[in-house]
Each structure stands twice: as structure tokens, then as C-alpha cells.
Design a protein around this motif. Structure first.
Motif, PDB file in Angstrom:
ATOM      1  N   ASN A  98       0.809  -1.218   0.000  1.00 11.43           N
ATOM      2  CA  ASN A  98       0.000   0.000   0.000  1.00 11.43           C
ATOM      3  C   ASN A  98       0.845   1.273   0.000  1.00 11.43           C
ATOM      4  O   ASN A  98       0.351   2.356  -0.304  1.00 11.43           O
ATOM      5  N   LYS A  99       2.140   1.149   0.335  1.00 16.91           N
ATOM      6  CA  LYS A  99       3.033   2.311   0.354  1.00 16.91           C
ATOM      7  C   LYS A  99       3.727   2.531  -0.986  1.00 16.91           C
ATOM      8  O   LYS A  99       4.434   3.522  -1.172  1.00 16.91           O
ATOM      9  N   ILE A 100       3.516   1.585  -1.908  1.00 16.44           N
ATOM     10  CA  ILE A 100       4.205   1.645  -3.194  1.00 16.44           C
ATOM     11  C   ILE A 100       3.228   2.030  -4.295  1.00 16.44           C
ATOM     12  O   ILE A 100       2.116   1.515  -4.366  1.00 16.44           O
ATOM     13  N   THR A 101       3.648   2.965  -5.136  1.00 19.10           N
ATOM     14  CA  THR A 101       2.840   3.364  -6.286  1.00 19.10           C
ATOM     15  C   THR A 101       3.496   2.869  -7.576  1.00 19.10           C
ATOM     16  O   THR A 101       4.683   2.502  -7.595  1.00 19.10           O
ATOM     17  N   ILE A 102       2.703   2.869  -8.632  1.00 21.47           N
ATOM     18  CA  ILE A 102       3.233   2.462  -9.945  1.00 21.47           C
ATOM     19  C   ILE A 102       4.393   3.367 -10.352  1.00 21.47           C
ATOM     20  O   ILE A 102       5.404   2.919 -10.899  1.00 21.47           O
ATOM     21  N   SER A 103       4.269   4.659 -10.058  1.00 26.37           N
ATOM     22  CA  SER A 103       5.320   5.623 -10.420  1.00 26.37           C
ATOM     23  C   SER A 103       6.637   5.285  -9.728  1.00 26.37           C
ATOM     24  O   SER A 103       7.707   5.391 -10.330  1.00 26.37           O
ATOM     25  N   MET A 104       6.555   4.875  -8.447  1.00 30.11           N
ATOM     26  CA  MET A 104       7.769   4.503  -7.716  1.00 30.11           C
ATOM     27  C   MET A 104       8.437   3.281  -8.357  1.00 30.11           C
ATOM     28  O   MET A 104       9.665   3.231  -8.500  1.00 30.11           O
ATOM     29  N   VAL A 105       7.626   2.308  -8.760  1.00 24.96           N
ATOM     30  CA  VAL A 105       8.160   1.090  -9.377  1.00 24.96           C
ATOM     31  C   VAL A 105       8.839   1.421 -10.701  1.00 24.96           C
ATOM     32  O   VAL A 105       9.941   0.929 -10.993  1.00 24.96           O
ATOM     33  N   VAL A 106       8.191   2.261 -11.501  1.00 27.61           N
ATOM     34  CA  VAL A 106       8.767   2.651 -12.796  1.00 27.61           C
ATOM     35  C   VAL A 106      10.094   3.368 -12.591  1.00 27.61           C
ATOM     36  O   VAL A 106      11.089   3.078 -13.270  1.00 27.61           O
ATOM     37  N   LEU A 107      10.135   4.302 -11.629  1.00 25.52           N
ATOM     38  CA  LEU A 107      11.375   5.009 -11.334  1.00 25.52           C
ATOM     39  C   LEU A 107      12.465   4.050 -10.885  1.00 25.52           C
ATOM     40  O   LEU A 107      13.627   4.164 -11.305  1.00 25.52           O
ATOM     41  N   ALA A 108      12.097   3.101 -10.027  1.00 27.95           N
ATOM     42  CA  ALA A 108      13.080   2.136  -9.513  1.00 27.95           C
ATOM     43  C   ALA A 108      13.674   1.311 -10.652  1.00 27.95           C
ATOM     44  O   ALA A 108      14.888   1.053 -10.687  1.00 27.95           O
ATOM     45  N   LEU A 109      12.836   0.905 -11.603  1.00 24.35           N
ATOM     46  CA  LEU A 109      13.327   0.127 -12.748  1.00 24.35           C
ATOM     47  C   LEU A 109      14.268   0.960 -13.618  1.00 24.35           C
ATOM     48  O   LEU A 109      15.294   0.468 -14.097  1.00 24.35           O
ATOM     49  N   ILE A 110      13.924   2.238 -13.793  1.00 23.50           N
ATOM     50  CA  ILE A 110      14.801   3.132 -14.565  1.00 23.50           C
ATOM     51  C   ILE A 110      16.130   3.307 -13.850  1.00 23.50           C
ATOM     52  O   ILE A 110      17.199   3.310 -14.471  1.00 23.50           O
ATOM     53  N   PHE A 111      16.087   3.433 -12.519  1.00 22.53           N
ATOM     54  CA  PHE A 111      17.322   3.578 -11.750  1.00 22.53           C
ATOM     55  C   PHE A 111      18.208   2.344 -11.868  1.00 22.53           C
ATOM     56  O   PHE A 111      19.429   2.443 -11.967  1.00 22.53           O
ATOM     57  N   CYS A 112      17.569   1.181 -11.848  1.00 25.48           N
ATOM     58  CA  CYS A 112      18.335  -0.061 -12.013  1.00 25.48           C
ATOM     59  C   CYS A 112      19.021  -0.087 -13.375  1.00 25.48           C
ATOM     60  O   CYS A 112      20.169  -0.497 -13.510  1.00 25.48           O
ATOM     61  N   LEU A 113      18.291   0.373 -14.400  1.00 23.25           N
ATOM     62  CA  LEU A 113      18.850   0.430 -15.744  1.00 23.25           C
ATOM     63  C   LEU A 113      20.057   1.348 -15.798  1.00 23.25           C
ATOM     64  O   LEU A 113      21.046   1.084 -16.488  1.00 23.25           O
ATOM     65  N   LYS A 114      20.000   2.422 -15.020  1.00 17.38           N
ATOM     66  CA  LYS A 114      21.105   3.368 -14.964  1.00 17.38           C
ATOM     67  C   LYS A 114      22.385   2.695 -14.495  1.00 17.38           C
ATOM     68  O   LYS A 114      23.461   2.891 -15.052  1.00 17.38           O
ATOM     69  N   TYR A 115      22.278   1.846 -13.468  1.00 14.18           N
ATOM     70  CA  TYR A 115      23.469   1.165 -12.951  1.00 14.18           C
ATOM     71  C   TYR A 115      23.939   0.064 -13.907  1.00 14.18           C
ATOM     72  O   TYR A 115      25.140  -0.176 -14.047  1.00 14.18           O
ATOM     73  N   VAL A 116      23.000  -0.604 -14.566  1.00 21.58           N
ATOM     74  CA  VAL A 116      23.362  -1.656 -15.525  1.00 21.58           C
ATOM     75  C   VAL A 116      24.135  -1.058 -16.684  1.00 21.58           C
ATOM     76  O   VAL A 116      25.141  -1.601 -17.138  1.00 21.58           O
ATOM     77  N   MET A 117      23.656   0.117 -17.173  1.00 20.57           N
ATOM     78  CA  MET A 117      24.339   0.769 -18.307  1.00 20.57           C
ATOM     79  C   MET A 117      25.684   1.333 -17.874  1.00 20.57           C
ATOM     80  O   MET A 117      26.589   1.456 -18.685  1.00 20.57           O
TER      81      MET A 117
END
Length: 428
Positions: A409-428
Motif C-alpha cells: 500500500n506504500k508503493i505506487t506504480i510511479s515509484m516502481v517505474v522510477l526504480a526500474l529506470i534507476f536499475c537500468l542506470k546502474y546496468v548501463m
């Protein structure tokens, strides 16, 4: 007139306070007039032209912030981004400074598009409130750390990474004197304490041999050697994409962190965690970056040192207007303004860091699902020497901890999308 131009309310604001705040912000960040030319000239750019461009780009963009966004924030070529420009793109990757300027220009255009589409505002809104409080506190530690370094109170140590510098002589001693002097002025509630602290410390530095006056007036050098020197070859290469993405990512989250942190300190964030005129502030930042590239400098960003003016009581565009005018005057008074040593502005950064740390008491430390991500965000800003890395790691830990703990209930779709983008940042 003041209300129409700068959002100034006579019932809430004081002209004297706003002007003092603007002067304080300028003196706290005036070091960029010396530092930016020194860094970017390593890429082969003309140092004299860089000084003029730095002053013009900072002054004009900050003026736009005052008149359009009506916020007390100043802008200038971002520290860290200028180092990436010179030392990574040019000296390490081997590209010309003209190519690097083209990357900055493209980044600015993308930023304008993202801002007009409201995406940057949505990213800010996606950050949980506890992280917004943490960002303010983390920036406080970060700028205090910068101040300690500028004064030589904290120095590099091969055995322990950092250590205590010499505080019984030189810049370290002047920095300590400045902290004590400015602290006493704050305790006594003297108006303009931060500005008086800078000026007093500068004067004390004269007999110590640290403050050196090299004249007062001088004509600014021409910007012709670096003006509009774009290089459009190889813009569709992988390296260009990586360079633009890096500029884009660091600038976006440094700016978000600064705006959120300083706005929180100024009491501008409403109960829903929203900041007024945020879209306008982002648009000014984006236009500044694009225009700065044309003028011949690296990415323009909102400066965290704006917190010094906010700490002095600045709340409207009149503060940033004053700072902008100071930058434009500095074009002709460069020898005088550059005489203020880093050890004289360092105490203000340290004490503004304390002021920004006050937001930490709004974090719910009894709830570890809030407290741990907030702590990681606060800790990593000074430790990683990056506002953006603190935000990234804070949000990633927030999403990870709450998902694995079943607190969906504390997590929003926007937070998940941002987190995935952040992960991509470290992978790249």
C-alpha cells in the motif's frame, strides 16, 4: 510592482531580507566564477572567455528564475557536471570540447520536452514524503561536507580516505574562525548574519595572508572563442547517447534534489508534498542548460548554495533577482569578487547544512520501512559526493524494503517505474 514581478507579498516578506538573502547566495556560490573556468579550460577552452560566459549564463538564467518562476533559487554551471565534461568526455574519451557542448545542448532540448510534458513534475510527485525530508537533510550534510573541504578542515587521507586537516593555521584556521564568528552572529540573531560572516571572515583573512585583493574593476574578456561552437558530426553514435544520458540523469536528479531540499527548508512544500511553481523552475533550468551550451559552458543547474539565501530568509524572486544582478555586476568587478577566499564562504555552507538538517525530525524513525531508506538517502549524498546517487539509492531501498516486507500500500506504480529506470542506470 514587486508582487507582480517577483511574487513578493509585503505582509509576509521584507525587501531588506530578500536583498540580503540574494547577496548571501551570490557570495556563497561566487566561487563558480573561478572554479568553472579552471575546470573547463582543461578541455582546451579559452579560460578568459569561460569566465565571461559563466557570469553571463548564471546571471541571465537566475534572472529568468526570478521573473518567471518567482523562486529564490540561483543557477550556474553545475559542479561535477563540468568535471565530467572536461575530464571524462574530453580528456578520457578523447572528444573535443565542441562535441561535449553539443551533447549538453541536446540534453537541454530533451529537458525542455520532458518539462513541457510534465514528466519531471511527475517524478518529483512520485518520491515518498519521507524521502523528500531525507533529501533536505542529506543535502545539508553534503553542503556542510563541501564547506569543510573548501576550508581545508577536512582533507584527503590515504589511510582513512578523509581526515582532519590543519586547523591551527592557514585556511583551516580561518574556516574555524569563520564558523565561530558566524555562529555567534546567528545566536545573537543579528540580521544578515551569514552575509556579515562571509565579509568578516574575508577581512580577517587579509592579515593571515589568505585574502588577496587583486584590484576591483576589470573589463570582461570576449566569449567569441567558445560562443556557438557546436560540432554535429558523430551525434548518432553510442558514445553520444551515453554522454547525453549521463548529463541528463545527473542534471535531472541533482536539480530535483536541490529544488525539493531547499524548498522543504523554506517551508514551500505543501501537506501533499508539492512545490509551487515547480514546472516553471524546471523549465528555467532546461532553458538555462540549452542557452548555456550556446554561450559555451557545461550544464546549467539550480545551485544547492541557494540554501544559504533561504537560510537568510529569502522566499521570493527578489532574492534570485538580487543574485542575478550580482552575477552581471561581477563581469566588471571580477578581481574584487574573486578575492573572497573559499575559507570565507565555507562557514556559511557548514551552518546552512545545520539549518537544512532540521527536516530530519519529520522522518518517522519508529517505522523502519521509512527510516532505513531515508537514512540511506541522507548518508549516501555526502559519502557518494552526489545528490542524485543519494536519491536513487534512497528510492531503490524504499521500494525494495516495502515490497519484500509486504507493505504494498506504500508503493505506487510511479515509484516502481522510477526504480526500474534507476536499475537500468546502474546496468548501463
Amino acid at each position: 510592482m514587486l508582487e507582480k514581478l517577483f511574487g513578493f507579498d509585503p505582509a509576509k516578506h521584507s525587501v531588506r531580507t530578500e536583498i540580503l538573502a540574494g547577496l548571501t547566495t551570490f557570495l556563497t556560490m561566487a566561487y563558480i566564477l573561478a572554479v568553472n573556468p579552471n575546470i573547463l579550460s582543461a578541455s582546451g577552452m579559452d579560460k578568459g572567455a569561460l569566465f565571461t560566459t559563466t557570469a553571463v549564463a548564471s546571471g541571465v538564467t537566475t534572472l529568468l528564475m526570478a521573473l518567471y518562476a518567482k523562486l529564490p533559487f540561483a543557477l550556474a554551471p553545475g559542479m561535477g557536471l563540468n568535471a565530467f565534461f572536461a575530464f571524462s568526455v574530453c580528456l578520457t574519451m578523447g572528444y573535443s570540447w565542441q562535441f561535449a557542448l553539443t551533447a549538453v545542448f541536446i540534453e537541454g532540448i530533451i529537458f525542455i520536452i520532458l518539462t513541457l510534458s510534465n514528466l519531471r513534475e511527475k517524478i518529483v510527485d512520485a518520491l515518498p514524503l519521507t524521502l523528500k525530508y531525507a533529501i533536505s537533510s542529506g543535502i545539508g550534510l553534503f553542503i556542510a561536507f563541501i564547506g569543510l573541504q573548501n576550508a581545508g578542515i577536512v582533507v584527503k587521507n590515504d589511510a582513512t580516505i578523509i581526515g582532519l586537516g590543519t586547523i591551527t593555521s592557514g585556511t583551516g584556521l580561518l574556516g574555524v574562525i569563520g564558523v565561530v564568528l558566524t555562529s555567534v552572529l546567528l545566536v545573537l540573531k543579528v540580521r544578515g548574519a551569514l552575509l556579515l560572516g562571509i565579509l568578516g571572515t574575508t577581512i580577517i583573512g587579509i592579515p593571515m595572508g589568505i585574502t588577496h585583493f587583486n584590484g576591483i574593476v576589470g573589463m570582461p574578456p570576449s566569449i567569441e572563442p567558445i560562443f556557438a561552437k557546436m560540432q554535429w558530426t558523430d551525434i548518432f553514435t553510442k558514445d553520444m547517447a551515453v554522454i547525453v544520458f549521463t548529463f541528463l540523469f545527473v542534471d535531472m536528479f541533482d536539480t530535483i534534489g536541490t529544488l525539493v531540499g531547499v524548498s522543504t527548508k523554506a517551508g514551500m512544500v505543501d501537506k501533499r508534498g508539492r512545490i509551487p511553481h515547480l514546472k516553471k523552475a524546471f523549465l528555467v533550468d532546461a532553458i538555462g542548460t540549452t542557452g548555456g551550451a550556446v554561450l559555451g559552458t557545461s550544464t546549467i543547474t539550480t545551485f544547492v548554495e541557494s540554501a544559504s539565501g533561504v537560510g537568510e530568509g529569502g522566499r521570493t524572486g527578489l532574492t534570485s533577482f538580487t543574485t542575478a544582478i550580482c552575477f552581471l555586476i561581477a563581469l566588471f568587478l571580477a578581481p574584487f569578487f574573486l578575492s573572497v577566499p573559499g575559507a570565507a564562504t565555507a562557514p556559511v555552507l557548514i551552518l546552512v547544512g545545520l539549518m537544512m538538517m532540521s527536516q530530519v525530525n519529520k522522518i518517522n524513525f519508529a517505522d523502519y520501512s521509512d527510516a532505513i531508506p531515508a537514512f540511506i538517502c541522507i548518508l549516501m549524498m555526502p559519502m557518494a559526493y552526489s545528490i542524485s546517487e543519494g536519491i536513487v539509492l534512497g528510492l531503490l531501498s524504499y521500494v525494495c524494503i516495502n515490497v519484500l516486507s509486504g507493505k504494498f500500500n506504500k508503493i505506487t506504480i510511479s515509484m516502481v517505474v522510477l526504480a526500474l529506470i534507476f536499475c537500468l542506470k546502474y546496468v548501463m
